[in-house]
Write a protein that holds these residues in place. Structure first.
Motif, PDB file in Angstrom:
ATOM      1  N   MET A   1       0.824  -1.201   0.000  1.00  0.00           N
ATOM      2  CA  MET A   1       0.000   0.000   0.000  1.00  0.00           C
ATOM      3  C   MET A   1       0.863   1.258   0.000  1.00  0.00           C
ATOM      4  O   MET A   1       0.477   2.290  -0.552  1.00  0.00           O
ATOM      5  N   LEU A   2       2.039   1.181   0.614  1.00  0.00           N
ATOM      6  CA  LEU A   2       2.947   2.328   0.582  1.00  0.00           C
ATOM      7  C   LEU A   2       3.412   2.610  -0.844  1.00  0.00           C
ATOM      8  O   LEU A   2       3.625   3.771  -1.224  1.00  0.00           O
ATOM      9  N   LEU A  27      -5.122  14.180  -6.205  1.00  0.00           N
ATOM     10  CA  LEU A  27      -4.317  12.992  -5.907  1.00  0.00           C
ATOM     11  C   LEU A  27      -3.580  13.125  -4.577  1.00  0.00           C
ATOM     12  O   LEU A  27      -3.465  12.151  -3.827  1.00  0.00           O
ATOM     13  N   VAL A  28      -3.076  14.318  -4.285  1.00  0.00           N
ATOM     14  CA  VAL A  28      -2.416  14.531  -2.995  1.00  0.00           C
ATOM     15  C   VAL A  28      -3.406  14.345  -1.853  1.00  0.00           C
ATOM     16  O   VAL A  28      -3.102  13.711  -0.827  1.00  0.00           O
ATOM     17  N   LEU A  29      -4.610  14.874  -2.017  1.00  0.00           N
ATOM     18  CA  LEU A  29      -5.642  14.702  -1.000  1.00  0.00           C
ATOM     19  C   LEU A  29      -6.002  13.231  -0.831  1.00  0.00           C
ATOM     20  O   LEU A  29      -6.147  12.739   0.295  1.00  0.00           O
ATOM     21  N   LEU A  30      -6.142  12.521  -1.960  1.00  0.00           N
ATOM     22  CA  LEU A  30      -6.462  11.090  -1.901  1.00  0.00           C
ATOM     23  C   LEU A  30      -5.359  10.319  -1.193  1.00  0.00           C
ATOM     24  O   LEU A  30      -5.631   9.446  -0.350  1.00  0.00           O
ATOM     25  N   LEU A  33      -5.608  10.991   2.544  1.00  0.00           N
ATOM     26  CA  LEU A  33      -6.729  10.271   3.150  1.00  0.00           C
ATOM     27  C   LEU A  33      -6.402   8.788   3.307  1.00  0.00           C
ATOM     28  O   LEU A  33      -6.709   8.169   4.329  1.00  0.00           O
ATOM     29  N   LEU A  34      -5.793   8.208   2.266  1.00  0.00           N
ATOM     30  CA  LEU A  34      -5.427   6.798   2.343  1.00  0.00           C
ATOM     31  C   LEU A  34      -4.363   6.567   3.410  1.00  0.00           C
ATOM     32  O   LEU A  34      -4.426   5.586   4.159  1.00  0.00           O
TER      33      LEU A  34
END
Length: 251
Positions: A1-2, A27-30, A33-34
């Motif tokens: 996941m990293l 994408l940075v926000l996603l 959040l992840l």
């Protein structure tokens, strides 16, 4: 996941260079959040609960006159020059299998323990041989142990254990593995005509914590591995790439 997070940030950086700032921000926000969703616990908690939830309760087993307990491997470790030992994630399975064997014998029924696992880590000795030593130390007699030492995957666990079960002809089969591993294992075993009663030897849990911790990323990867294995099976079945389904194992 990293790796997924790194790729998201890499693509975001590329979008910034291409002056697609809005998509880069998304994408940075996603990725953020992840990162916090996984590291702080909520994402792995949902993933693990879906996989392990049906197996949290200790099942009641109605032992038949003739029973088989199938134990799946989870790796080995070699501490220095000492003999190989079961891995951290294998001990719960081994203890649970031994408990079930003793319960079956206490009920006055015939019971045989099948251990499935080859040397998938290239440690020089199959998992089943290592686990067999541990089980004998827990009091399981040699005569009631069969060690399947060729399988390198869960798929092969099911494939190679079927002829051994067919030869033994049990009236009831119990499958022991980690809770997170049971759904995929049952899917593969069903493909080879085996419908065992599932029993979890252990469970893994996410930590709910305000600061991301590495353990939560580890268990997220474990859950994702299971989901991808289930998805791969369904895709292969749809494409006709799996071996033909085996008929139900006679009981």
């Amino acid at each position: 996941m990293l790796v997924v997070l790194f790729v998201l940030l890499l693509v975001a950086a590329l979008l910034y260079r291409l002056h697609r700032r809005w998509f880069g921000h998304v994408l940075v926000l996603l990725a953020g959040l992840l990162f916090f969703g996984m590291g702080c616990g909520p994402i792995p908690h949902v993933m693990l609960d879906s996989l392990q939830g049906p197996y949290y309760t200790d099942p009641a087993i109605d032992w038949a006159p003739r029973n088989a307990i199938v134990l799946l491997g989870a790796g080995t470790v070699g501490p220095g020059d000492e003999a190989l030992q079961p891995s951290y994630f294998a001990n719960g399975r081994i203890v649970r299998a031994a408990q079930l064997y003793n319960a079956c014998k206490l009920a006055g029924k015939a019971c045989h323990l099948f251990v499935s696992g080859g040397d998938s880590q290239d440690h020089g000795e199959p998992e089943s041989i290592v686990y067999g030593r541990a089980l004998r130390k827990l009091g399981i007699p040699e005569a009631d142990l069969t060690l399947e030492a060729r399988s390198m995957t869960t798929w092969q666990n099911a494939q190679f254990i079927r002829p051994l079960l067919a030869q033994y002809a049990p009236q009831h089969i119990v499958l022991v593995t980690s809770g997170v591993h049971l759904q995929r294992s049952l899917l593969y075993f069903a493909h080879f005509g085996i419908t065992p009663q599932p029993v979890a030897g252990d469970w893994i849990m996410a930590n709910w914590i305000p600061i991301p911790v590495s353990w939560n990323f580890v268990v997220t990867d474990s859950a994702l591995h299971e989901y991808l294995g289930i998805l791969r099976y369904r895709v292969y079945t749809m494409m006709g790439w799996n071996a033909p389904k085996a008929p139900p194992l006679p009981s």
